[in-house]
Design a protein around this motif. Structure first.
Motif, PDB file in Angstrom:
ATOM      1  N   ALA A 160       0.834  -1.214   0.000  1.00 28.83           N
ATOM      2  CA  ALA A 160       0.000   0.000   0.000  1.00 28.83           C
ATOM      3  C   ALA A 160       0.863   1.256   0.000  1.00 28.83           C
ATOM      4  CB  ALA A 160      -0.980  -0.006   1.157  1.00 28.83           C
ATOM      5  N   VAL A 164      -1.374   4.213  -3.815  1.00 19.58           N
ATOM      6  CA  VAL A 164      -2.655   4.751  -3.319  1.00 19.58           C
ATOM      7  C   VAL A 164      -3.088   5.950  -4.156  1.00 19.58           C
ATOM      8  CG1 VAL A 164      -3.809   5.864  -1.367  1.00 19.58           C
ATOM      9  CG2 VAL A 164      -2.297   3.919  -0.968  1.00 19.58           C
ATOM     10  N   ALA A 214      -6.135   1.834   2.621  1.00 17.20           N
ATOM     11  CA  ALA A 214      -5.510   3.147   2.429  1.00 17.20           C
ATOM     12  C   ALA A 214      -6.371   4.016   1.509  1.00 17.20           C
ATOM     13  CB  ALA A 214      -4.100   2.986   1.866  1.00 17.20           C
TER      14      ALA A 214
END
Length: 179
Positions: free
Chosen positions: A12, A17, A78
């Motif tokens: 992540a 993201v 996220a």
């Protein structure tokens, strides 16, 4: 662990993201909210008790499910946290715009009308085109921010649907918070 187009499944990473966020937000353009409010299953579902079944069948919802089908839990969490933060920021901006564009000008106009009603009416009649332009401009600002606010909340709602279908618990208490 399998790799997705956004990187390792467990990482992540911030770049992943943000890349995913950029793809996600394109599925919810502000300009299309008004036309889609007359033709999507979610719009037609705003009666009765069930407001989510039609929402689940919306084209933007289906595209979001497809976009996120191979995204691991960490990256999804996220992204969901980012969408929640965006929605809270949208709430703040909408409140500021409503106060700045509507409440203050209307209060000033009401005060001027009370103090010098005849003069205000004379001024408005003499400058009706400018007054109309000002009124339309003052109304468009809040309308655009409202549409943007609606879309940001819609993104969070779609992510909630995905979370439910994945069987994931909320990532943080902040995501559960309603302001």
């Amino acid at each position: 662990m399998a790799k997705t187009k956004w990187g390792e499944t467990a990482s992540a990473a911030p770049a992943a993201v943000w890349a995913l966020w950029d793809e996600l937000k394109t599925l919810f353009p502000v300009w299309s909210l008004l036309p889609s409010s007359f033709q999507t299953p979610g719009a037609w579902g705003y009666s009765g008790v069930d407001f989510v079944s039609g929402f689940r069948r919306n084209p933007s919802t289906l595209k979001t499910f497809e976009l996120l089908k191979d995204v691991d839990d960490a990256l999804f969490d996220a992204l969901s946290a980012l969408a929640s933060l965006n929605a809270r920021r949208q709430d703040q901006m909408l409140q500021a715009v409503i106060i700045g564009y509507l409440t203050i000008p209307l209060s000033i106009m009401a005060l001027l009308a009370e103090l010098a009603g005849g003069s205000v009416m004379t001024f408005l009649k003499a400058h009706s085109e400018a007054a109309i332009q000002f009124g339309v401009g003052a109304a468009l600002g809040p309308i655009v921010y409202f549409l943007s606010h609606w879309r940001s909340r819609q993104i969070v709602g779609v992510l909630d649907l995905i979370r439910i279908e994945r069987g994931q618990a909320p990532f943080t208490a902040l995501e559960l918070r309603e302001e």
